[in-house]
Design an enzyme around this catalytic site. Structure first.
Site, PDB file in Angstrom:
ATOM      1  N   GLY A  26     -95.420 100.245  68.265  1.00 20.48           N
ATOM      2  CA  GLY A  26     -95.439  98.858  68.725  1.00 20.48           C
ATOM      3  C   GLY A  26     -96.833  98.448  69.130  1.00 20.48           C
ATOM      4  O   GLY A  26     -97.749  99.272  69.200  1.00 20.48           O
ATOM      5  N   CYS A  27     -96.997  97.165  69.412  1.00 22.25           N
ATOM      6  CA  CYS A  27     -98.288  96.629  69.824  1.00 22.25           C
ATOM      7  C   CYS A  27     -98.547  96.975  71.289  1.00 22.25           C
ATOM      8  O   CYS A  27     -97.708  97.598  71.952  1.00 22.25           O
ATOM      9  CB  CYS A  27     -98.315  95.106  69.619  1.00 22.25           C
ATOM     10  SG  CYS A  27     -97.093  94.212  70.597  1.00 22.25           S
ATOM     11  N   GLY A  31     -94.430  98.450  76.127  1.00 23.76           N
ATOM     12  CA  GLY A  31     -93.641  99.385  76.941  1.00 23.76           C
ATOM     13  C   GLY A  31     -93.462 100.765  76.324  1.00 23.76           C
ATOM     14  O   GLY A  31     -92.512 101.474  76.660  1.00 23.76           O
ATOM     15  N   THR A  33     -95.280 103.563  76.695  1.00 22.89           N
ATOM     16  CA  THR A  33     -95.419 104.659  77.666  1.00 22.89           C
ATOM     17  C   THR A  33     -94.205 104.730  78.582  1.00 22.89           C
ATOM     18  O   THR A  33     -93.685 105.816  78.846  1.00 22.89           O
ATOM     19  CB  THR A  33     -96.703 104.472  78.493  1.00 22.89           C
ATOM     20  OG1 THR A  33     -97.820 104.568  77.621  1.00 22.89           O
ATOM     21  CG2 THR A  33     -96.826 105.539  79.578  1.00 22.89           C
ATOM     22  N   GLU A 101    -100.384 107.701  72.507  1.00 22.90           N
ATOM     23  CA  GLU A 101    -101.573 107.136  71.850  1.00 22.90           C
ATOM     24  C   GLU A 101    -101.958 107.960  70.626  1.00 22.90           C
ATOM     25  O   GLU A 101    -103.126 108.280  70.392  1.00 22.90           O
ATOM     26  CB  GLU A 101    -102.743 107.062  72.841  1.00 22.90           C
ATOM     27  CG  GLU A 101    -102.472 106.241  74.088  1.00 22.90           C
ATOM     28  CD  GLU A 101    -102.545 104.737  73.854  1.00 22.90           C
ATOM     29  OE1 GLU A 101    -102.845 104.311  72.706  1.00 22.90           O
ATOM     30  OE2 GLU A 101    -102.310 103.979  74.806  1.00 22.90           O
ATOM     31  N   ALA A 102    -100.954 108.295  69.832  1.00 21.15           N
ATOM     32  CA  ALA A 102    -101.147 109.239  68.735  1.00 21.15           C
ATOM     33  C   ALA A 102    -102.069 108.699  67.646  1.00 21.15           C
ATOM     34  O   ALA A 102    -102.565 109.467  66.818  1.00 21.15           O
ATOM     35  CB  ALA A 102     -99.791 109.610  68.136  1.00 21.15           C
ATOM     36  N   CYS A 198     -97.796  87.133  69.006  1.00 25.42           N
ATOM     37  CA  CYS A 198     -96.844  87.101  67.893  1.00 25.42           C
ATOM     38  C   CYS A 198     -97.623  86.919  66.589  1.00 25.42           C
ATOM     39  O   CYS A 198     -98.827  86.667  66.576  1.00 25.42           O
ATOM     40  CB  CYS A 198     -95.840  85.973  68.086  1.00 25.42           C
ATOM     41  SG  CYS A 198     -96.539  84.331  67.836  1.00 25.42           S
TER      42      CYS A 198
HETATM   43 ZN    ZN Z   1     -97.217  83.417  69.873  1.00 24.94          ZN
END
Ligand code: ZN
Length: 206
Positions: A26-27, A31, A33, A101-102, A198
């Site tokens: 994910g970015c 969440g 971690t 943080e792979a 987004c």
């Molecule tokens: Zn947006």
């Protein structure tokens, strides 16, 4: 192994380990971690041994500890490269391994993770699946393909409030160029800042 009939005293059987690779992608600010810590904590409650590994480049990590943006803390070990992960896992022999943080480990990471999983053992890998320009990032896309389970988390876009799947890089407050060098550690790299956006609000200068 003793079974005392009539008193329900049955010593617990060791739970057999199974090979399982779970990738949490994910970015930033999605969440990842906090989710890793949740998954490890529930295993600890069940009596399993766990090992959390972070790359040396992750400046968000204090030595010996991971801290999520929600303030959750968990003991961790720093590994400078993927080979160091393999050695540490062999030394500790945990039931489950998590790697944070792979995206900062080298191209040899997937092969080493396959070895660790085959032990057998559960491996949880978290990382950014896209770089700041929205491109597939390092070995995370390959690990997602190799995984038995993939969780893709989203954040909230700081511009419009919709679901965010991208990491916006800002230099002096302006969108970064696509050909800028890749140094992406959430919110902590040099003078650049990063925020979750987004697809519609994500900007990269071509
Ligand atoms: Zn947006």
């Amino acid at each position: 192994m003793t079974i005392v009939t009539g008193s329900a005293t049955i010593p617990p059987m060791p739970i057999p380990r199974r090979p399982w690779l779970h990738v949490i992608a994910g970015c930033m600010s999605s969440g990842k971690t906090a989710e890793v810590v949740r998954l490890l904590t529930r295993r600890q409650i069940a009596g399993q041994s766990v090992l959390l590994i972070t790359p040396a480049r992750d400046t968000r990590v204090a030595p010996g500890e991971v801290v999520s943006r929600t303030g959750t803390r968990f003991p961790s070990v720093v590994a400078p490269d993927a080979e160091a992960i393999r050695k540490e896992v062999a030394r500790i022999n945990p039931d489950a391994v998590a790697i944070e943080e792979a995206q900062f480990f080298g191209p040899e990471l997937p092969a080493i993770i396959e070895q660790i999983v085959a032990a057998p053992r559960t491996v949880i890998v978290s990382g950014l699946d896209q770089d700041f320009a929205g491109r597939p990032f390092a070995t995370i896309p390959e690990l997602m393909a190799r995984a038995d389970e993939v969780t893709k988390l989203s954040a909230i876009c700081v511009v419009c409030g919709n679901e965010a799947t991208r990491t916006q890089r800002l230099r002096d407050g302006k969108p970064a160029r696509a050909d800028d060098e890749l140094i992406v550690i959430g919110g902590m790299a040099g003078d650049d800042t990063y925020e979750a956006r987004c697809r519609a609000c994500h900007e990269v200068i071509a």
